[in-house]
Write an enzyme that holds these catalytic residues in place. Structure first.
Site, PDB file in Angstrom:
ATOM      1  N   GLU A  80      -0.982   4.145   3.741  1.00 46.73           N
ATOM      2  CA  GLU A  80      -2.487   4.542   3.156  1.00 46.73           C
ATOM      3  C   GLU A  80      -3.356   3.386   3.544  1.00 46.73           C
ATOM      4  O   GLU A  80      -4.684   3.501   3.929  1.00 46.73           O
ATOM      5  CB  GLU A  80      -2.628   4.921   1.748  1.00 46.73           C
ATOM      6  CG  GLU A  80      -2.048   6.093   1.385  1.00 46.73           C
ATOM      7  CD  GLU A  80      -0.526   6.152   1.012  1.00 46.73           C
ATOM      8  OE1 GLU A  80       0.228   6.958   0.659  1.00 46.73           O
ATOM      9  OE2 GLU A  80       0.143   4.936   1.311  1.00 46.73           O
ATOM     10  N   HIS A  88       0.679  10.524 -10.706  1.00 42.68           N
ATOM     11  CA  HIS A  88      -0.184  11.146  -9.681  1.00 42.68           C
ATOM     12  C   HIS A  88      -1.475  11.906 -10.050  1.00 42.68           C
ATOM     13  O   HIS A  88      -2.287  12.137  -9.291  1.00 42.68           O
ATOM     14  CB  HIS A  88       0.709  12.303  -8.946  1.00 42.68           C
ATOM     15  CG  HIS A  88       1.781  11.583  -7.918  1.00 42.68           C
ATOM     16  ND1 HIS A  88       2.620  10.663  -8.261  1.00 42.68           N
ATOM     17  CD2 HIS A  88       1.898  12.169  -6.556  1.00 42.68           C
ATOM     18  CE1 HIS A  88       3.472  10.502  -7.401  1.00 42.68           C
ATOM     19  NE2 HIS A  88       3.112  11.206  -6.078  1.00 42.68           N
ATOM     20  N   HIS A 111      -7.053 -27.035   6.173  1.00 39.33           N
ATOM     21  CA  HIS A 111      -7.138 -25.280   6.414  1.00 39.33           C
ATOM     22  C   HIS A 111      -8.533 -24.913   5.935  1.00 39.33           C
ATOM     23  O   HIS A 111      -9.242 -24.477   6.346  1.00 39.33           O
ATOM     24  CB  HIS A 111      -6.028 -24.921   5.366  1.00 39.33           C
ATOM     25  CG  HIS A 111      -6.058 -23.441   5.467  1.00 39.33           C
ATOM     26  ND1 HIS A 111      -6.946 -22.533   4.801  1.00 39.33           N
ATOM     27  CD2 HIS A 111      -5.317 -22.282   6.144  1.00 39.33           C
ATOM     28  CE1 HIS A 111      -6.891 -21.250   5.099  1.00 39.33           C
ATOM     29  NE2 HIS A 111      -5.714 -21.238   5.981  1.00 39.33           N
TER      30      HIS A 111
END
Length: 668
Positions: A413, A475, A263
């Site tokens: 968002e 907030h 990988h």
């Protein structure tokens, strides 16, 4: 040589350019390009509409390698199809100053549309590109004149589909019916830690069908005809985005195939030689491009030139019949704003007397600009009424109304930020987004990448501080403004009032070399009498002398946003006490830092060491402006739930506290 033999030879060329580059660099991801080479070859050789000699041709198909770690796949394809990417560039893979960095970077390598690497971002960018194509086609195509008509193709990995941002973006893509979005999913069932079953066992096909996508059942990644049929079926699907599940073997042909060991590490000298023997490829020289493969792949140059020539001819005919629409489309694609685009901002709040939140002022400014800037398009993550980001008298962009300019992102968002980058990278659209400042954390990865790519995106962040009040510390943004200022290339603007907000929008749209974050209040602020304070045009320089009692100040109060009002009240109180005070409004550190030294000195003269900064956020960082002897008043802890006036008072963000701090500095 038969066509199947030539196809096989071309595919091995892609594989071994990738292997040799990773070996030479002693670093990289060889496995994915080795497994994906057949699918990528089919797409680029049979379907991709592009012009290698003009990578920015507007009606090209967009190709996004969301699995950015597989960068040698796209570098090999770009070189082979005739882009300005030489074998020497391939040999310089992952080296200082090379055009082939470890992950694809927009602006570094011709033909790379977006910077990818952080998984999930590329596929989400592609959703934005597909929205832009659909919107521009709806706005400008006319019967008989399909001047906007291209697909967006993505190659994504298991890791991309594990990331939450891809789920957010894919869900929205299905809702919006983005029929020209085609994603090839490299289902190799291997991640860095081992088999994907360790952490990823879901039914991806069913999930994407639930999102509203057209899904092709797993096709054999070695079966070119099956891949071809799947791509063709996806192109025929007009109403849904398409996911083509391609079952591949990571590190195909190598002794490490189908293991995590191939990988993210070179094969190693012996394993690379064994792989060449297994696939009947010459062991020497390295970076071999057989003449017949080069001739075949370079047909893309003539083909691309013909495609663009045909489009240019159609565009000319379109201009003849629809000159106004043609001129507007050409201007938009060139990234140029219309003449006088910002005239509506002049005097926008001249008659405003009452207090106004800067989020409300932003909404008015946005709508004033939108009247003359049709490319302005965007929306909010389900907070448009709070963010004031809705365009009046405009439809929502939807499957049935793609001409609409209001984007409803839903509570997504992270995807909103990445989709906005895709809109900007596509061109013809100037995107904006909206959410509360505290949720900028959810958007930080795409903001960082937009800054890295220099994309013109406007982020509207409202509810910017403890001024949010009752919703409390979850907030109330405390660290976010300073955190955003740390991102190179991002311009952060925190305007102090309605007039400065209008100037902030003027600044944001004028920038063509990077994104802008507008940081706005929920609470109402006074609209100062401009006969008593300096014109808000000073905000265009990042900082300016907002008010002063003397040209020779003893103390300078520096503030941003809502705290300029506090600084102004404190300055007047100091002046009343006989102290020569200056109030500096500093809406943007970045813009101020870019000003000539003489201007910066005129705003913050070095001989005035008594300085106080006032901002409702962390104080770390303000020392650069207040100096060793200054004081910073701010909020160095999380907020509290209470009416905002109470929160400000309890945290010491008051004119009285500023006056006291200034007095201490002056020894009074």
């Amino acid at each position: 040589m038969t066509r199947p033999e030539l196809d096989a030879k071309a595919i091995n060329t892609i594989r071994f350019l990738s292997v040799d580059a990773v070996e030479k660099a002693a670093s990289g991801h060889p496995g994915a390009p080795m497994g994906l080479a057949p699918a990528a070859y089919v797409l680029w050789d049979r379907y991709l509409k592009h012009n290698p000699r003009n990578p920015r041709w507007h009606d090209r198909d967009r190709f996004v390698l969301s699995a950015g770690h597989a960068s040698m796949l796209i570098y090999s394809l770009l070189h082979l199809t005739g882009y300005d990417l030489s074998l020497d560039d391939i040999r310089s893979f992952r080296q200082w100053g090379s055009r082939t960095p470890g992950h694809p970077e927009r602006g570094v390598t011709p033909g790379v549309e977006v910077t990818t690497g952080p998984l999930g971002q590329g596929i989400s960018n592609a959703v934005g590109m597909a929205i832009a194509e659909k919107h521009l086609a709806a706005r400008y195509n006319r019967p008989g004149h399909e001047v906007v008509d291209h697909h967006t193709y993505v190659i994504c990995s298991d890791g991309d589909l594990m990331e939450g941002v891809s789920s957010e973006a894919s869900s929205l893509a299905g809702t919006l019916g983005l029929g020209k979005l085609v994603c090839l999913y490299d289902d190799n069932e291997i991640s860095i830690e081992g088999g994907t079953e360790l952490a990823f066992r879901e039914d991806v096909a069913s999930r994407y069908r639930a999102y509203g996508w057209h899904v092709s059942e797993p096709v054999d990644g070695l079966d070119l005809d099956a891949i071809d049929r799947a791509v063709e079926a996806a192109r025929e699907e007009k109403k849904r985005p398409s996911l083509i599940i391609v079952r591949t073997t990571i590190g195909y042909g190598s002794p490490k195939a189908d293991t995590a060991g191939v990988h993210g590490s070179p094969l190693g000298t012996e394993a690379a030689l064994e792989t060449k023997r297994n696939l009947e490829w010459p062991e020497e020289p390295a970076f071999l491009v057989p003449e017949d493969v080069e001739k075949h792949m370079r047909q893309a140059v003539a083909r691309g030139a013909n495609l663009e020539r045909s489009w240019t001819s159609r565009l000319k005919a379109y201009a003849g019949e629809h000159p106004e629409a043609s001129n507007e489309l050409s201007r938009r694609l060139a990234g140029e704003l219309p003449e006088g685009w910002d005239d509506h901002l002049d005097g926008l709040f001249a008659d405003e007397k009452g207090p106004m939140a800067t989020r409300s002022a932003s909404g008015r400014a946005l709508n004033a600009i939108a009247k003359s800037v049709p490319e302005l398009m965007g929306g909010s993550a389900d907070l448009a009424p709070s963010n004031k980001t809705l365009l009046d008298d405009e439809e929502d962009f939807s499957a049935g109304h793609p001409e609409g300019r209001n984007l409803r992102f839903g509570v997504r968002e992270h995807a909103m930020g990445a989709i906005a980058s895709g809109l900007a990278a596509h061109g013809g659209v100037v995107p904006y987004t909206g959410t509360f400042l505290t949720f900028s954390d959810y958007m930080r990865p795409p903001i960082r990448l937009a800054a890295m790519m220099g994309l013109r995106v406007v982020y509207v962040f409202t509810h910017d501080s403890i001024g949010l009040g009752e919703d409390g510390p979850t907030h109330q943004s405390v660290e976010h403004v300073m955190s955003l200022r740390l991102i190179p290339g991002l311009t952060v603007v925190r305007p102090a009032d309605a007039d400065e907000t209008a100037e902030a929008w003027r600044l944001a749209l004028s920038r063509t070399d990077g994104p802008t974050a507008l940081v706005l209040t929920r609470q109402k602020l006074s609209v100062p009498d401009r006969s008593e304070v300096a014109p808000a045009t000073g905000a265009s320089r990042g900082a300016y002398v907002h008010w002063q009692s003397s040209d020779s100040p003893e103390v300078i109060l520096i503030a941003t946003g809502s705290e300029v009002e506090i600084a102004r009240a404190a300055g007047r109180a100091l002046a009343a006490d006989g102290v020569a005070a200056r109030v500096v409004s500093m809406p943007s550190w970045e813009i101020y830092d870019a000003q000539p030294a003489g201007y910066r000195e005129s705003v913050l003269p070095a001989n005035v060491s008594a300085r106080v900064s006032i901002e409702a956020g962390v104080t770390t960082g303000w020392e650069r402006f207040v100096g060793r002897d200054g004081v910073s008043i701010g909020v160095d802890r999380f907020g509290e739930s209470a009416p905002y006036e109470t929160v400000y008072r309890e945290f010491g963000l008051t004119p009285e506290a500023v006056v006291e701090a200034a007095g201490r500095l002056l020894g009074r």
